[in-house]
Motif scaffolding. Structure first.
Motif, PDB file in Angstrom:
ATOM      1  N   GLU A 415     -11.072  67.589  13.902  1.00 18.39           N
ATOM      2  CA  GLU A 415     -12.460  67.705  14.823  1.00 18.39           C
ATOM      3  C   GLU A 415     -12.174  68.558  16.175  1.00 18.39           C
ATOM      4  N   PHE A 416     -11.495  68.039  16.758  1.00 19.11           N
ATOM      5  CA  PHE A 416     -10.556  68.508  18.171  1.00 19.11           C
ATOM      6  C   PHE A 416     -10.397  70.169  18.532  1.00 19.11           C
ATOM      7  N   TYR A 417      -9.502  70.411  16.847  1.00 17.00           N
ATOM      8  CA  TYR A 417      -9.231  71.932  17.306  1.00 17.00           C
ATOM      9  C   TYR A 417      -9.604  72.892  16.486  1.00 17.00           C
ATOM     10  N   LYS A 418     -10.832  72.118  15.482  1.00 20.17           N
ATOM     11  CA  LYS A 418     -12.062  73.795  14.217  1.00 20.17           C
ATOM     12  C   LYS A 418     -10.837  73.286  14.153  1.00 20.17           C
ATOM     13  N   ARG A 419     -10.425  72.343  12.695  1.00 19.98           N
ATOM     14  CA  ARG A 419      -9.808  73.040  11.914  1.00 19.98           C
ATOM     15  C   ARG A 419     -10.523  72.628  10.674  1.00 19.98           C
ATOM     16  N   GLY A 420     -10.741  74.317  10.252  1.00 16.24           N
ATOM     17  CA  GLY A 420     -11.798  74.104   8.457  1.00 16.24           C
ATOM     18  C   GLY A 420     -13.194  73.844   9.292  1.00 16.24           C
ATOM     19  N   SER A 421     -13.764  73.264   7.552  1.00 18.77           N
ATOM     20  CA  SER A 421     -14.838  72.385   7.707  1.00 18.77           C
ATOM     21  C   SER A 421     -15.374  71.668   7.512  1.00 18.77           C
ATOM     22  N   ALA A 422     -15.987  70.954   7.408  1.00 18.71           N
ATOM     23  CA  ALA A 422     -16.818  69.564   7.484  1.00 18.71           C
ATOM     24  C   ALA A 422     -16.301  68.594   6.361  1.00 18.71           C
ATOM     25  N   LYS A 423     -16.211  69.777   5.080  1.00 15.64           N
ATOM     26  CA  LYS A 423     -16.020  68.912   3.769  1.00 15.64           C
ATOM     27  C   LYS A 423     -14.497  69.671   3.941  1.00 15.64           C
ATOM     28  N   GLU A 424     -14.046  70.658   4.365  1.00 14.71           N
ATOM     29  CA  GLU A 424     -12.805  70.711   4.196  1.00 14.71           C
ATOM     30  C   GLU A 424     -11.710  69.883   4.620  1.00 14.71           C
ATOM     31  N   ARG A 425     -12.083  68.953   5.895  1.00 15.12           N
ATOM     32  CA  ARG A 425     -11.719  68.379   6.554  1.00 15.12           C
ATOM     33  C   ARG A 425     -12.115  66.599   6.044  1.00 15.12           C
ATOM     34  N   ALA A 426     -12.692  66.619   5.532  1.00 17.92           N
ATOM     35  CA  ALA A 426     -12.600  65.507   5.050  1.00 17.92           C
ATOM     36  C   ALA A 426     -11.801  65.336   3.601  1.00 17.92           C
ATOM     37  N   ALA A 427     -11.261  66.401   3.040  1.00 22.17           N
ATOM     38  CA  ALA A 427     -10.375  66.771   1.966  1.00 22.17           C
ATOM     39  C   ALA A 427      -9.583  65.947   2.893  1.00 22.17           C
ATOM     40  N   ARG A 428      -8.436  66.892   3.620  1.00 23.68           N
ATOM     41  CA  ARG A 428      -7.120  66.912   4.178  1.00 23.68           C
ATOM     42  C   ARG A 428      -7.536  64.954   4.845  1.00 23.68           C
ATOM     43  N   VAL A 429      -8.434  64.342   4.786  1.00 22.13           N
ATOM     44  CA  VAL A 429      -8.265  63.253   5.690  1.00 22.13           C
ATOM     45  C   VAL A 429      -7.834  62.292   4.804  1.00 22.13           C
ATOM     46  N   ARG A 430      -8.635  62.548   3.485  1.00 19.76           N
ATOM     47  CA  ARG A 430      -8.452  61.422   2.223  1.00 19.76           C
ATOM     48  C   ARG A 430      -6.860  62.297   1.477  1.00 19.76           C
ATOM     49  N   LYS A 431      -6.027  63.139   2.037  1.00 17.60           N
ATOM     50  CA  LYS A 431      -4.534  63.995   1.082  1.00 17.60           C
ATOM     51  C   LYS A 431      -3.538  62.807   1.814  1.00 17.60           C
ATOM     52  N   LEU A 432      -4.147  63.144   3.309  1.00 18.30           N
ATOM     53  CA  LEU A 432      -3.359  62.505   4.772  1.00 18.30           C
ATOM     54  C   LEU A 432      -3.354  61.456   4.358  1.00 18.30           C
ATOM     55  N   LEU A 433      -4.219  60.315   4.177  1.00 23.45           N
ATOM     56  CA  LEU A 433      -4.322  58.313   3.493  1.00 23.45           C
ATOM     57  C   LEU A 433      -3.515  58.852   2.128  1.00 23.45           C
ATOM     58  N   ASP A 434      -3.556  59.491   1.616  1.00 24.71           N
ATOM     59  CA  ASP A 434      -2.331  59.543   0.132  1.00 24.71           C
ATOM     60  C   ASP A 434      -0.993  59.360   0.220  1.00 24.71           C
ATOM     61  N   ASP A 435      -0.956  60.832   1.950  1.00 26.54           N
ATOM     62  CA  ASP A 435       0.375  61.412   1.959  1.00 26.54           C
ATOM     63  C   ASP A 435       1.018  59.464   2.588  1.00 26.54           C
ATOM     64  N   VAL A 436       0.485  59.134   3.267  1.00 27.26           N
ATOM     65  CA  VAL A 436       1.183  57.382   3.613  1.00 27.26           C
ATOM     66  C   VAL A 436       1.035  56.199   2.546  1.00 27.26           C
ATOM     67  N   ALA A 437       0.316  56.126   1.489  1.00 26.08           N
ATOM     68  CA  ALA A 437       0.484  55.773   0.914  1.00 26.08           C
ATOM     69  C   ALA A 437      -1.091  54.486   0.899  1.00 26.08           C
ATOM     70  N   LEU A 438      -2.105  54.744   1.236  1.00 28.47           N
ATOM     71  CA  LEU A 438      -2.713  53.345   1.629  1.00 28.47           C
ATOM     72  C   LEU A 438      -4.477  54.367   0.614  1.00 28.47           C
ATOM     73  N   PRO A 439      -5.528  53.164   0.581  1.00 27.66           N
ATOM     74  CA  PRO A 439      -5.816  53.769  -0.315  1.00 27.66           C
ATOM     75  C   PRO A 439      -7.423  53.922  -0.243  1.00 27.66           C
ATOM     76  N   GLU A 440      -8.247  54.831  -1.311  1.00 32.70           N
ATOM     77  CA  GLU A 440      -9.496  55.399  -0.182  1.00 32.70           C
ATOM     78  C   GLU A 440     -10.240  54.770   0.484  1.00 32.70           C
ATOM     79  N   SER A 441     -10.416  53.493  -0.361  1.00 38.28           N
ATOM     80  CA  SER A 441     -11.385  52.522   0.775  1.00 38.28           C
ATOM     81  C   SER A 441     -11.018  51.879   2.314  1.00 38.28           C
ATOM     82  N   THR A 442      -9.662  52.575   2.261  1.00 39.77           N
ATOM     83  CA  THR A 442      -9.464  51.897   3.768  1.00 39.77           C
ATOM     84  C   THR A 442      -9.963  52.968   5.195  1.00 39.77           C
TER      85      THR A 442
END
Length: 562
Positions: A415-442
């Motif tokens: 958000e600070f560096y204005k990367r992508g739309s809100a929807k794209e940022r949400a998808a990116r966050v979920r991908k990152l969570l998957d990359d570090v092996a944490l469940p989406e419920s986190t």
């Protein structure tokens, strides 16, 4: 002075039988420890190992009667010298603590009174147990501190805890714990926050003192290598129960329980002991900074970072000459590789990392990132640099905003560096969570609801959010248990392989460095004393300081069969 009793001939000094410890919480009763059976003979050192939450510290605190207010021994017995301490009055336990059972707690800063001089705190113990009078207490304090290995004990007694180094504070706690010559000493992670060389010095001193006094020791630690090196017997705890116990070497070389096997496999100190050659114990080559990628003279031209003659000076009030935190340091980080900087506290490694992050400005010298002088970066170029270089800090809890959800924490840099739309940022966050092996419920949880390892995974996800090229890792696993350490180190390696990341890895733990680094820079008193490939540093160290660091790794003295 309390009247001493002794166990029957041949009986252990301490006998714990079928002990259970419960804690009453708003969610009901928590069974923290169940069915613990433990013996400690006179003069014997027994180590309890296990990860956080395994019940090892709870067991120790139950023995000395220092459970939290909502905790109690709900079952079993604790016999010391044949006397059952379960159900004993507080008045009785006050005569037991110090005189019969001493304690060296984990964190010396929080266990020493910051408003009281060190000597005063030692004197309180001596006077409370009738081991000194007001007339001779000062001399007894100096004698007690000197026995714990504190130099200039008379002067040190007049100082406050904040004027002591971490190692000196730990010595003061050892002095207090052994002041009354107790039959049993409980040492709860006594060196976990200390550098390896200081750790070895403290443990050697503790070993000498307890041997001379004939004191039994209950050592609490998460480091299996340290436990096997310092104890005759090892007790392994998992989820509040003892899953295995026996002679230290037997546990280390032939673990039977799956949990013990996982501890042995994950322990960095054990891994290094298995890899250890004999070379560094006998090598007496002269000091030399090797011509490697780490020293900045690599044949490879694909260096993401090149550091030349880097220095940082600080003006110190009352001193004419400035203090050189870092002095004439040069090294390079090859793209896609891990360069570790190791050294004791005060060696300059963290200051170097902060200059790399452009948090601290160098006094002299040059840092080039992708061939560009970092000092010259301004405006848009500086913003791009900030996105390409990201940090991971030592304490994941203090580096995560406790008021933010995990989703907001990871999304914040996007958000600070204005990367992508809100929807794209949400998808990116979920991908990152998957990359570090944490469940989406986190995502909906807060940092306080996560374990230390989970919080560090969140910190890694946040660092990856902007797709950096370089990550500066400042002691990223030092606050974690060995099993979690192993998971985080494996995760960092996997992410490096997947994304081609480069790491600058700051650590005082050479066992961890051996497992993660391609190249190693050894710093001492602000200067680079040796730099080489990880293999060379660990098999053929050239500088005496490096050899001393390697010799201080817990478990190093163990001759472990491959």
């Amino acid at each position: 002075m309390p009247i001493e009793t002794h166990p029957a001939p041949g009986a252990p000094l301490l006998q714990v039988r079928d002990m259970a410890v419960d804690f009453e919480t708003i969610d009901g009763t928590v069974h923290a420890v169940e069915g613990v059976d433990l013996d400690i003979a006179a003069g014997e050192t027994v180590a309890i190992v296990g990860e956080s939450g395994s019940g090892k510290s709870t067991t120790a605190m139950a023995i000395i009667g220092l459970l939290a207010g909502n905790g109690r021994v709900s079952k079993g017995s604790i016999l010391l010298d044949g006397e059952d301490l379960v159900g004993a009055s507080e008045a009785t336990m006050r005569t037991v603590r110090g005189a019969k059972i001493g304690l060296v707690p984990q964190d010396p800063m929080s266990n020493l009174n910051p408003t009281s001089k060190i000597g005063t705190q030692v004197a309180e113990t001596l006077l409370a147990h009738g081991l000194a009078t007001k007339k001779d207490v000062d001399a007894k304090v100096v004698e007690t501190l000197a026995a714990a290995g504190l130099p200039n004990a008379a002067d040190r007694a007049k100082q406050y805890p904040h004027e002591f180094s971490g190692g000196m504070r730990q010595r003061a706690l050892i002095a207090i714990g052994l002041a009354c010559n107790p039959r049993l000493l409980i040492a709860d992670e006594p060196t976990s926050a200390l550098d390896v060389t200081v750790q070895k010095t403290i443990l050697d001193q503790l070993g000498r003192m307890t041997t001379e006094l004939g004191t039994s020791v209950l050592l609490i630690t998460h480091d299996l290598g340290l436990a096997a090196e310092r104890a005759e017997r090892v007790v392994v705890m998992h989820r509040g129960k003892i899953v295995e116990q026996g002679p230290a070497r037997q546990i280390l070389e032939h673990p039977q329980h799956p949990y013990t096997q996982s501890l042995v496999k994950a322990a960095p100190s054990v891994a290094v002991a298995r890899l250890r050659p004999e070379a560094f114990e006998t090598t007496d080559a002269p000091h030399q900074v090797s011509d490697t990628a780490a020293s900045g003279t690599s044949a490879s031209t694909d260096n993401i970072v090149e550091v030349e003659d880097l220095s940082k000076l600080y003006n110190v009030r009352g001193q004419k000459e400035p203090f050189a935190a870092v002095k004439d340091v040069s090294f390079a980080i090859p793209r896609g590789k891990t360069v570790a900087i190791v050294g004791e506290s005060g060696s300059g490694k963290t200051t170097t990392a902060r200059m790399m992050l452009k948090v601290v400005e160098p006094t002299t010298g040059v840092i080039r990132f992708d061939g560009v002088d970092v000092a010259s970066l301004k405006g848009r170029e500086l913003r791009e640099f900030r996105q390409k270089v990201q940090p991971i800090f030592q304490d994941p809890y203090s580096s995560l905003n406790p008021m933010f959800t995990i989703e907001r924490i990871i999304a914040e840099p996007l958000e600070f560096y204005k990367r992508g739309s809100a929807k794209e940022r949400a998808a990116r966050v979920r991908k990152l969570l998957d990359d570090v092996a944490l469940p989406e419920s986190t995502l909906r949880r807060y940092p306080s609801e996560l374990s230390g390892g989970q919080r560090q995974r969140v910190a890694i996800a946040r660092a990856l959010a902007l797709s950096p090229e370089l990550i500066v890792c400042d002691e990223p696993v030092s606050a974690l248990d060995v099993l979690v350490q192993d998971q985080i180190l494996t995760l960092l390696r996997d992410l490096q392989n997947e994304y081609g990341l480069s790491y600058l890895f700051i650590s005082h733990d050479l066992a961890v460095v051996r497992l993660i680094s391609d190249y190693v820079c050894v710093m001492k008193d602000g200067q680079l004393v040796e730099a080489a490939s990880s293999e060379e540093i660990f098999t053929n160290p050239r500088d005496p300081y490096t050899r001393n660091l390697l010799a201080s790794i817990p478990g190093n003295e163990l001759d472990i069969a491959v």
